[in-house]
Every structure is written in C-alpha cells, then in structure tokens.
Motif scaffolding. Structure first.
Motif, short mmCIF file in Angstrom:
data_model
loop_
_atom_site.label_atom_id
_atom_site.label_comp_id
_atom_site.label_asym_id
_atom_site.label_seq_id
_atom_site.Cartn_x
_atom_site.Cartn_y
_atom_site.Cartn_z
N ALA A 97 -5.59 -16.43 -14.29
CA ALA A 97 -6.45 -15.30 -13.54
C ALA A 97 -7.97 -15.63 -13.30
O ALA A 97 -8.52 -15.70 -12.31
CB ALA A 97 -6.11 -13.82 -13.94
N LEU A 100 -8.50 -18.79 -11.17
CA LEU A 100 -8.28 -18.23 -9.65
C LEU A 100 -9.42 -17.35 -9.21
O LEU A 100 -9.88 -17.76 -8.18
CB LEU A 100 -6.89 -17.63 -9.46
CG LEU A 100 -5.80 -18.55 -9.46
CD1 LEU A 100 -4.57 -17.72 -9.60
CD2 LEU A 100 -5.83 -19.48 -8.38
N GLU A 101 -9.73 -16.52 -10.01
CA GLU A 101 -10.81 -15.53 -9.62
C GLU A 101 -12.27 -16.03 -9.43
O GLU A 101 -12.94 -15.69 -8.78
CB GLU A 101 -10.95 -14.32 -10.56
CG GLU A 101 -9.59 -13.44 -10.40
CD GLU A 101 -9.58 -12.35 -11.66
OE1 GLU A 101 -10.37 -12.22 -12.40
OE2 GLU A 101 -8.28 -12.04 -11.94
N ILE A 179 -0.58 -12.27 -12.26
CA ILE A 179 -1.67 -13.27 -12.28
C ILE A 179 -2.33 -12.95 -10.68
O ILE A 179 -3.51 -12.93 -10.64
CB ILE A 179 -1.44 -14.63 -12.48
CG1 ILE A 179 -1.59 -14.56 -14.05
CG2 ILE A 179 -2.69 -15.38 -12.07
CD1 ILE A 179 -1.06 -16.12 -14.41
N THR A 180 -1.34 -13.00 -9.96
CA THR A 180 -1.75 -12.86 -8.60
C THR A 180 -2.28 -11.51 -8.03
O THR A 180 -3.63 -11.57 -7.47
CB THR A 180 -0.75 -13.24 -7.50
OG1 THR A 180 0.15 -14.54 -8.01
CG2 THR A 180 -0.99 -13.56 -5.95
N ASP A 182 -3.69 -9.36 -10.07
CA ASP A 182 -4.79 -9.23 -10.74
C ASP A 182 -5.85 -10.11 -10.14
O ASP A 182 -7.13 -9.63 -10.05
CB ASP A 182 -4.75 -9.84 -12.31
CG ASP A 182 -6.18 -9.34 -13.08
OD1 ASP A 182 -6.18 -8.38 -13.42
OD2 ASP A 182 -7.00 -10.15 -13.20
N THR A 183 -5.60 -11.39 -9.55
CA THR A 183 -6.57 -11.85 -8.59
C THR A 183 -7.16 -11.33 -7.33
O THR A 183 -8.25 -11.32 -7.41
CB THR A 183 -5.99 -13.27 -8.49
OG1 THR A 183 -5.68 -13.94 -9.64
CG2 THR A 183 -7.06 -14.20 -7.65
N TRP A 184 -6.12 -10.78 -6.79
CA TRP A 184 -6.55 -9.72 -5.67
C TRP A 184 -7.40 -8.80 -5.98
O TRP A 184 -8.22 -8.43 -5.36
CB TRP A 184 -5.20 -9.25 -5.07
CG TRP A 184 -5.39 -8.62 -3.77
CD1 TRP A 184 -5.50 -9.00 -2.55
CD2 TRP A 184 -5.53 -7.15 -3.51
NE1 TRP A 184 -5.76 -8.14 -1.61
CE2 TRP A 184 -5.66 -7.09 -2.18
CE3 TRP A 184 -5.58 -6.03 -4.49
CZ2 TRP A 184 -5.95 -5.63 -1.80
CZ3 TRP A 184 -5.49 -4.75 -4.12
CH2 TRP A 184 -5.68 -4.65 -2.58
N THR A 187 -10.84 -10.47 -8.05
CA THR A 187 -11.75 -11.45 -7.45
C THR A 187 -13.16 -10.93 -6.53
O THR A 187 -14.19 -11.47 -6.83
CB THR A 187 -11.15 -12.28 -6.11
OG1 THR A 187 -10.12 -12.93 -6.80
CG2 THR A 187 -11.84 -13.35 -5.43
N ARG A 239 -15.79 -11.46 -17.31
CA ARG A 239 -14.59 -11.39 -16.71
C ARG A 239 -13.51 -11.90 -17.99
O ARG A 239 -12.17 -11.39 -17.84
CB ARG A 239 -14.47 -12.15 -15.43
CG ARG A 239 -13.00 -11.89 -14.80
CD ARG A 239 -12.97 -10.65 -14.06
NE ARG A 239 -11.51 -10.39 -13.82
CZ ARG A 239 -10.91 -9.22 -14.36
NH1 ARG A 239 -11.42 -8.51 -14.95
NH2 ARG A 239 -9.68 -9.22 -14.09
#
Length: 311
Positions: A97, A100-101, A179-180, A182-184, A187, A239
C-alpha cells in the motif's frame, strides 16, 4: 500613614516569590496540562499493557488470573500462536500500500501541477480528494457489494467487456484486494501533500534546469525530488504509521480472512483480546508490535537523515 504589620510584609514577600516563580517557569506551566494529558492517555496505558503482558490474564481461566507469567505470554503468542504470520501479512500489506500510494500520489500531483488552467486544477484537486472523505467501514460495505460475484458491478464489467473470468476478489486474492482498496482510499492524502510540495518549488529553479537543457526525467531526479525530500519524508512517515495501525477497513471487509490471509497484527490483537479473552497474550503481541513500529520509524529516520528535513 499606617505602617504594614509583620504578617503583611511576609504575605507580600510570599506573593512576590510566587509571581517570580510563575514568570521564571512560565513555558513549563503552559506545557504542564499537555504533559499530564500525555501521561494519562499514552504512558499509563503503555505501562498497564506491559503489566498485562507479564501476568496471566485469561478471562476463561479465573483460577490463574493475575499470577505472574514471565515471558510465557510472548511464547504463547509467537511460538504456539499465529502472531508471526500476522506480522508477515502486515509487512506485505504496508509495503504494497505504501509503495502504490506514494507513487500514484506523486504522479497525480505532478500531472495536476502541470495543468495551466487554475479552474481545471481546482476541479482535479476536489475530484482526487473525494475518496479520502469516505469512512473505512462505509468504504468496506460499498466494496463488498461492488465485488460480489453475483450482484457486484466490478465482476459484471470484467465478465462483459473483457475476455477474462472475474475472480472472487475477497477469497481468491484477498490481500491484493485490501491493498487496492486502501490505495484508492488514501492516495488522495499523499496527493495533497505532494501537490503542496510541488507548488512550493520556486519557478526559477525549474526554469534554470530547463535552460540547461535537462530533459523532464532529469529535472525530477536531480532537481525536483531532492528539493521535495522533506515533504516525501514527512508524507511517507505519517502514512507508514497510519498503515501500521490499520484495522477498520480490513476487519469490516474480510474479518481477517479467508482463514488468516488478511489477519493483520491489529486484527490478531483484537481477536486474541476480545474473542479469545486472553488479554495477557494480546498485550504481549501489542508490546512487541509497538517496539517494532518505533524501531522501524527510527530506521527510516536514520536512512533518510535529518539533514535538510527539519530545516
């Protein structure tokens, strides 16, 4: 004219001493309420947590309650329990995460900074920060519906418009799914910080590199990113700490499952303490987790260095 009595003179001297004491230590008096509050909400729970980790505090075994346990709670958690597995899951979740973020937030900030129109910049800023306004529990509920294999819109779009078969996101690839999501959700937080940092870079600095004929990637590698070092450090550190204490989103979405595929340390502590009512073992895991977080933050500070960060 009345002559002051001896008691009045003593009282005047006492008042003067108190006033001098107040003035000499004025900053400390203002800090005292905050220090007391910190002791109340952080130090005392920490000490009590350490105490619980060293005694038997299994509510299902009243006969051993309160007896000294030594390090047996730590042994129960990390030798015969699944604490090590939850630590591994947490590392994978946080690393995925955070990378990606950070990357997506920086790319979005760079793209929006390059937009010439002020009105369009405002539109993009408002649009990109909207996901951050959704509460974790609400977000988990929304995505549970959207990812449902029977009624969810995402499996429907994959099945209809692509040649691929939609997986069951919450059972086939649960860790990647959380993970996806949380990234959405987060970010935008990185985007806001990076956008503020990029907007603060002096135009003369970028123009000088342009005059020297440096291509875009060189300007970012040798000029912009080094200038952004304090901003990057603060954003990543904040973060990182926030990701390490993630609970609501993952618990609402998967309950740590299927099996223990998404059982983060925070979920493991919760289940050990409130589902299996063994507060001693739960406290032992929490103590080790706290030590790991403090050590990790100090390593990050040591690697990046304070020079140029806190100036």
């Amino acid at each position: 004219m009345n002559t002051p009595t001896q008691s009045e003179v003593r009282q005047g001297i006492s008042v003067a001493r108190l006033r001098a004491l107040w003035n000499d230590y004025l900053p400390y008096w203002f800090m005292t309420p905050m220090v007391l509050m910190m002791l109340l909400v952080t130090i005392f729970p920490g000490i009590y947590d350490l105490y619980l980790s060293l005694v038997h505090y299994d509510l299902s075994s009243p006969s051993t309650m309160g007896s000294f346990a030594g390090l047996s709670n730590f042994e129960t958690a990390f030798v015969s329990g699944d604490a090590v597995h939850s630590f591994a899951i947490t590392i994978a979740f946080v690393a995925g995460a955070l990378v990606l973020e950070t990357c997506l937030g920086f790319i979005l900030a760079a793209l929006v900074t390059g937009v010439r129109s002020e009105r369009m910049q405002t539109f993009y800023r408002v649009t990109f920060i909207l996901p951050m306004a959704v509460a974790p529990v609400s977000l988990a509920t929304i995505f549970r519906i959207m990812l449902n294999t029977e009624v969810g819109v995402i499996p429907y779009l994959i099945q209809t418009y692509t040649p691929f078969v939609a997986p069951n996101f919450l059972s086939d690839i649960p860790l990647l799914t959380v993970i996806t999501i949380d990234t959405w959700n987060w970010t935008p937080f990185m985007f806001i910080i990076f956008y503020a940092g990029l907007s603060s870079i002096p135009d003369t600095l970028v123009e000088a590199s342009q005059v020297d004929g440096a291509p875009l990637w060189r300007r970012y590698v040798h000029v912009i990113i080094p200038y952004m070092k304090p901003v990057l450090f603060v954003a990543i550190l904040i973060r990182l700490i926030d990701l390490l204490r993630t609970f609501g989103l993952v618990f609402s979405l998967t309950r740590g499952g299927p099996g223990s595929a998404t059982k983060l340390v925070s979920i493991n502590i919760f289940e050990t303490g409130f589902k299996f009512v063994d507060l001693g073992v739960a406290s032992a895991i929490a103590i080790v987790y706290l030590i790991c977080i403090v050590a990790l933050c100090n390593v990050l500070i040591a690697v990046i260095g304070f020079e140029g960060v806190w100036d």
